[in-house]
Design a protein around this motif. Sequence first.
Motif, PDB file in Angstrom:
ATOM      1  N   ALA A 297      -4.693   4.399  -4.915  1.00 36.13           N
ATOM      2  CA  ALA A 297      -3.595   3.434  -5.101  1.00 36.13           C
ATOM      3  C   ALA A 297      -4.214   2.193  -5.757  1.00 36.13           C
ATOM      4  N   PRO A 298      -4.445   2.257  -7.089  1.00 36.12           N
ATOM      5  CA  PRO A 298      -5.305   1.256  -7.739  1.00 36.12           C
ATOM      6  C   PRO A 298      -4.828  -0.188  -7.603  1.00 36.12           C
ATOM      7  N   LEU A 299      -3.501  -0.378  -7.576  1.00 32.80           N
ATOM      8  CA  LEU A 299      -2.993  -1.749  -7.446  1.00 32.80           C
ATOM      9  C   LEU A 299      -2.185  -1.901  -6.154  1.00 32.80           C
ATOM     10  N   SER A 300      -2.433  -1.031  -5.198  1.00 31.73           N
ATOM     11  CA  SER A 300      -1.759  -1.066  -3.904  1.00 31.73           C
ATOM     12  C   SER A 300      -0.241  -1.120  -4.103  1.00 31.73           C
ATOM     13  N   VAL A 301       0.471  -1.749  -3.190  1.00 32.67           N
ATOM     14  CA  VAL A 301       1.926  -1.907  -3.309  1.00 32.67           C
ATOM     15  C   VAL A 301       2.169  -3.422  -3.275  1.00 32.67           C
ATOM     16  N   PRO A 302       2.979  -3.957  -4.220  1.00 29.58           N
ATOM     17  CA  PRO A 302       3.076  -5.425  -4.327  1.00 29.58           C
ATOM     18  C   PRO A 302       3.557  -6.125  -3.061  1.00 29.58           C
ATOM     19  N   HIS A 303       2.999  -7.303  -2.829  1.00 29.79           N
ATOM     20  CA  HIS A 303       3.362  -8.144  -1.687  1.00 29.79           C
ATOM     21  C   HIS A 303       4.092  -9.393  -2.174  1.00 29.79           C
ATOM     22  N   LEU A 304       4.665 -10.137  -1.204  1.00 31.70           N
ATOM     23  CA  LEU A 304       5.349 -11.395  -1.512  1.00 31.70           C
ATOM     24  C   LEU A 304       4.749 -12.481  -0.631  1.00 31.70           C
ATOM     25  N   LEU A 305       4.377 -13.597  -1.229  1.00 25.10           N
ATOM     26  CA  LEU A 305       3.843 -14.712  -0.428  1.00 25.10           C
ATOM     27  C   LEU A 305       5.025 -15.500   0.136  1.00 25.10           C
ATOM     28  N   THR A 306       5.021 -15.711   1.466  1.00 24.53           N
ATOM     29  CA  THR A 306       6.214 -16.339   2.073  1.00 24.53           C
ATOM     30  C   THR A 306       6.030 -17.828   2.420  1.00 24.53           C
ATOM     31  N   GLU A 307       4.818 -18.366   2.234  1.00 26.30           N
ATOM     32  CA  GLU A 307       4.595 -19.815   2.404  1.00 26.30           C
ATOM     33  C   GLU A 307       3.612 -20.262   1.341  1.00 26.30           C
ATOM     34  N   ASP A 308       3.653 -21.543   0.953  1.00 25.83           N
ATOM     35  CA  ASP A 308       2.620 -22.055   0.030  1.00 25.83           C
ATOM     36  C   ASP A 308       1.257 -21.882   0.679  1.00 25.83           C
ATOM     37  N   CYS A 309       0.239 -21.699  -0.136  1.00 30.91           N
ATOM     38  CA  CYS A 309      -1.073 -21.409   0.435  1.00 30.91           C
ATOM     39  C   CYS A 309      -2.170 -21.734  -0.590  1.00 30.91           C
ATOM     40  N   GLU A 310      -3.384 -21.896  -0.107  1.00 32.79           N
ATOM     41  CA  GLU A 310      -4.487 -22.126  -1.041  1.00 32.79           C
ATOM     42  C   GLU A 310      -5.513 -21.001  -0.882  1.00 32.79           C
ATOM     43  N   ILE A 311      -5.853 -20.343  -1.994  1.00 34.53           N
ATOM     44  CA  ILE A 311      -6.846 -19.249  -1.959  1.00 34.53           C
ATOM     45  C   ILE A 311      -7.887 -19.539  -3.039  1.00 34.53           C
ATOM     46  N   GLN A 312      -9.150 -19.466  -2.653  1.00 33.77           N
ATOM     47  CA  GLN A 312     -10.263 -19.753  -3.582  1.00 33.77           C
ATOM     48  C   GLN A 312     -10.062 -21.104  -4.271  1.00 33.77           C
ATOM     49  N   GLY A 313      -9.483 -22.058  -3.521  1.00 31.91           N
ATOM     50  CA  GLY A 313      -9.300 -23.407  -4.067  1.00 31.91           C
ATOM     51  C   GLY A 313      -8.059 -23.558  -4.950  1.00 31.91           C
ATOM     52  N   TYR A 314      -7.305 -22.465  -5.203  1.00 32.68           N
ATOM     53  CA  TYR A 314      -6.089 -22.565  -6.029  1.00 32.68           C
ATOM     54  C   TYR A 314      -4.848 -22.523  -5.155  1.00 32.68           C
ATOM     55  N   LYS A 315      -3.910 -23.437  -5.456  1.00 35.42           N
ATOM     56  CA  LYS A 315      -2.659 -23.440  -4.705  1.00 35.42           C
ATOM     57  C   LYS A 315      -1.735 -22.344  -5.255  1.00 35.42           C
ATOM     58  N   ILE A 316      -1.163 -21.540  -4.366  1.00 32.31           N
ATOM     59  CA  ILE A 316      -0.198 -20.498  -4.776  1.00 32.31           C
ATOM     60  C   ILE A 316       1.125 -20.803  -4.080  1.00 32.31           C
ATOM     61  N   SER A 317       2.206 -20.696  -4.845  1.00 37.11           N
ATOM     62  CA  SER A 317       3.516 -21.050  -4.275  1.00 37.11           C
ATOM     63  C   SER A 317       4.125 -19.889  -3.490  1.00 37.11           C
ATOM     64  N   LYS A 318       4.895 -20.242  -2.469  1.00 40.19           N
ATOM     65  CA  LYS A 318       5.687 -19.194  -1.806  1.00 40.19           C
ATOM     66  C   LYS A 318       6.660 -18.609  -2.829  1.00 40.19           C
ATOM     67  N   GLY A 319       6.978 -17.329  -2.665  1.00 44.26           N
ATOM     68  CA  GLY A 319       7.864 -16.675  -3.638  1.00 44.26           C
ATOM     69  C   GLY A 319       7.084 -15.962  -4.739  1.00 44.26           C
ATOM     70  N   THR A 320       5.744 -16.096  -4.732  1.00 41.95           N
ATOM     71  CA  THR A 320       4.925 -15.431  -5.759  1.00 41.95           C
ATOM     72  C   THR A 320       4.714 -13.958  -5.402  1.00 41.95           C
ATOM     73  N   GLN A 321       4.763 -13.115  -6.425  1.00 43.50           N
ATOM     74  CA  GLN A 321       4.406 -11.699  -6.201  1.00 43.50           C
ATOM     75  C   GLN A 321       2.876 -11.617  -6.186  1.00 43.50           C
ATOM     76  N   ILE A 322       2.333 -10.880  -5.199  1.00 44.85           N
ATOM     77  CA  ILE A 322       0.875 -10.788  -5.072  1.00 44.85           C
ATOM     78  C   ILE A 322       0.434  -9.334  -5.265  1.00 44.85           C
ATOM     79  N   ILE A 323      -0.548  -9.140  -6.136  1.00 40.23           N
ATOM     80  CA  ILE A 323      -1.080  -7.788  -6.375  1.00 40.23           C
ATOM     81  C   ILE A 323      -2.489  -7.688  -5.782  1.00 40.23           C
ATOM     82  N   GLN A 324      -2.691  -6.663  -4.968  1.00 37.51           N
ATOM     83  CA  GLN A 324      -4.057  -6.367  -4.471  1.00 37.51           C
ATOM     84  C   GLN A 324      -4.736  -5.495  -5.524  1.00 37.51           C
ATOM     85  N   ASN A 325      -5.735  -6.033  -6.176  1.00 36.05           N
ATOM     86  CA  ASN A 325      -6.398  -5.263  -7.235  1.00 36.05           C
ATOM     87  C   ASN A 325      -7.568  -4.456  -6.657  1.00 36.05           C
ATOM     88  N   ILE A 326      -7.214  -3.297  -6.106  1.00 37.80           N
ATOM     89  CA  ILE A 326      -8.225  -2.434  -5.476  1.00 37.80           C
ATOM     90  C   ILE A 326      -9.140  -1.846  -6.555  1.00 37.80           C
TER      91      ILE A 326
END
Length: 504
Positions: A380-409
């Motif tokens: 499952a190379p790109l897993s199944v898409p997720h949805l971010l439900t709150e604003d968050c910071e990852i690796q120093g970057y702010k990501i908005s809630k409502g963003t589609q998130i892809i797990q790049n396996i």
Amino acid sequence: KEDRIHRINKNIPGPKSKFLFGNLFDLKGQVHEKINEWYEQYGSIYRIEFGSVSTVVLSEYSTLKEAFIDNGEIFQSRFQRKSRTACNKELNLANSNGEYFNHLKKTLANEMTNQKMKKKEKIIKRQVFLLSEFFNEISQQSPTNSGGISKEPINNIIKMYSLNVMLSLLFNIHFPYNSNSYQEELIITITRYFKSTGLPYPSDFIPTLYPFLKNKPKEYFEDYESVKKLITKITNDYQINHMLEINENSTIEDIENYQPKNILESLLKQYKLKNISYDGVIGSLMDLILAGSDTTGNTCLFSIVALVNNSNIQEKLFNEISNAFKDEDENDIDNENLNGANIITNNSSSLDNLSYFSDRIKTPYLVAFIKEVKRYYPSAPLSVPHLLTEDCEIQGYKISKGTQIIQNIYSTHLSPSFCSNPLEFYPERFLDSNNEPKIIPFGIGQRKCPGENIFEIEIYVFLVNLIKKFKLSHPINDNYQLNDRGQFGLSLQCPQFNIKVESR
Ligand code: HEM
């Protein structure tokens, strides 16, 4: 709402996007390879646009862990694509969210524990035995009997194995291992559905196009409906024939006291208690059958490709397995025919006494080989898409809630940051348990694949039997390599191939 998402996400690096379509034109065909190209350019966190849907791609274990484990709650929801929800109305396990999802997940998790799945090895061995008969027939096809070549690509037959495991696990039925019939059409439908369900359809991401494209591609919806029809019929039949203790006259107490005998009964019990809808039962059974057969089937196929393309590894495995499991299985399997699918009778045989999987400690090289297959050919190379439900910071970057998130396996497993010489197929990298690289073929976090336990038994028993009984090689010349470039889909599709089989 979208302006806010784009404003917050704009500082995350990523490729330029086109008006209305975003980066969708680049995401055709081999989507995982394009996602990997961008990973090499922009690193472990980058932003792309699926039409108007702002999307963040996360790669490498540390980044994925920061999101899906350290901030697990807000990363667990599924991103809803209209093409999928039009089919399943968000009532199935893979597409639901919130309390309803938690309820479904708990119901299935209770039934799919390591312990319970280990008890199912008998079912799996039965299927492996039937599949071996098919390999036996190929091996006897040449005039000299030293080894034959399959008349057709073996892909559908191997997928029949993983489909049969799921059908026997859920409904106690399975299909015979032959082609030209209903079951081959079913496999083709599942493969086509799984390939297309991974693709980003413009109608899912460009709202203005939705009214024009909402039922397209037609085949996708037809495939879903045809599998649904079959699963609904089998489920209805099961209820009539097996759950006689609960009927219209049963009280809530009767239902609560009912002890389900398997996954299907657990789901039906929750339906009778009105915790989930009947569509939820059917949708979740479809998740298990579709996800369970296509991912496992392709991984089994890639494992055969790896054996053929690395004959030295195949010989090493043969020696290890022959020493570890000297005993021979005798199999006495009785089937009664029912509408093309066979009912499995519960005759006990020597199959019941032997558990290869519990003894896997005897075969460390095979265990390492399976890990390398999962790493090198992430199903499952790109897993199944997720949805971010709150604003968050990852690796120093702010990501908005409502963003589609892809797990790049895919890039996580195949990048130099993961291990040395990542493009070499090298099971030995998993032999040192203190230093072994961390793979995530089943995803990561709260939404991780529920089928992992059953998959591990399926592939182990499959490989022990196959390698012990047969030598597998390229149909034309031992020195040729089979094509192993997976084709993108929700699960990575193994290219079609013929094979030469010799009995050991
Ligand atoms: C090679 C074998 C398999 C691989 C690589 C695989 C991989 C995955 C991945 C990456 C996900 C998404 C995880 C996430 O979103 O975080 C997933 C979800 C899922 N898988 Fe598997 N899977 C495999 C076998 C199976 C089997 C055998 C079953 C059924 C018995 C199964 C049933 C499911 C279901 C129902 C979901 C959705 C879970 C949810 O949404 O919460 N998978 N799988």
